[in-house]
Design a protein around this motif. Structure first.
Motif, mmCIF file in Angstrom:
data_model
loop_
_atom_site.group_PDB
_atom_site.id
_atom_site.type_symbol
_atom_site.label_atom_id
_atom_site.label_comp_id
_atom_site.label_asym_id
_atom_site.label_seq_id
_atom_site.Cartn_x
_atom_site.Cartn_y
_atom_site.Cartn_z
ATOM 1 N N LEU A 1 0.850 -1.189 0.000
ATOM 2 C CA LEU A 1 0.000 0.000 0.000
ATOM 3 C C LEU A 1 0.884 1.237 0.000
ATOM 4 O O LEU A 1 1.709 1.419 0.892
ATOM 5 N N THR B 1 -7.190 3.839 -3.663
ATOM 6 C CA THR B 1 -6.002 3.448 -2.924
ATOM 7 C C THR B 1 -4.878 3.226 -3.918
ATOM 8 O O THR B 1 -5.079 2.607 -4.968
ATOM 9 N N VAL C 1 -1.755 1.334 -4.937
ATOM 10 C CA VAL C 1 -1.200 0.019 -4.637
ATOM 11 C C VAL C 1 -0.055 -0.263 -5.597
ATOM 12 O O VAL C 1 -0.215 -0.156 -6.816
#
Length: 179
Positions: A104, A112, A114
């Motif tokens: 992450l 998000t 990633v």
């Protein structure tokens, strides 16, 4: 109730882990999580907990991206012959994507970031829910309270150190034999 911020060890917390849509599996399964259509499950453990979270979400119609720091899906469940059938069920749902050897980078309100060694670089994953599955931060509140009362106690499991259930059972077994 536990949330992602209480459970996550500080050294593992990515930027954005404090956001309200970042939760632990405990909070997810309590049913008080915000409604979601796209979720990211981040698995840093490789055991059943992340599988359960992903299946729970998929069964409730949520599209799931399952990112794991491991080379394979749920490697600690392979010897129990659980990983492959679970992976097949999740893929059959049509709402599942797997990212391996991932990390992450940052969690934002609607996506998000990633990174994945397998896919190369960092990508943005649309997610209105992020479930963090990491080894627990030790919780010694009860053990410390008992110690203050002068009562003998044995500390095992997550109160002692981040572990999986088999290690906690073995620690409890040893403690029980010492009594």
């Amino acid at each position: 109730r536990l949330d992602g911020r209480q459970r996550l060890r500080p050294e593992l917390a990515p930027h954005g882990a404090e956001l309200p849509h970042v939760v632990s599996t405990q909070r997810l399964l309590c049913g008080d999580v915000i409604a979601a259509s796209r979720a990211l499950v981040f698995d840093d453990v490789g055991a059943y907990e992340a599988i359960g979270a992903a299946e729970y979400l998929a069964l409730h119609g949520v599209t799931v991206v399952f990112a794991t720091s491991h080379e394979r899906f749920a490697p600690r469940m392979e010897s129990a012959l659980v990983a492959q059938p679970a992976l097949e069920r999740l893929r059959a749902s049509g709402r599942f994507t797997l990212l391996t050897r991932a990390w992450l980078e940052a969690i934002e309100p609607t996506r998000t970031l990633v990174g994945s060694l397998d896919r190369g670089g960092v990508q943005a994953i649309d997610a209105d829910l992020v479930v963090l599955v990491t080894l627990n931060r030790p919780n010694r509140e009860i053990a410390d309270g008992i110690a203050e009362l002068g009562i003998a106690r044995y500390v095992v499991g997550d109160a002692l150190q981040p572990e999986l259930l088999p290690a906690a059972i073995a620690q409890g077994n040893r403690a029980g034999r010492e009594i």
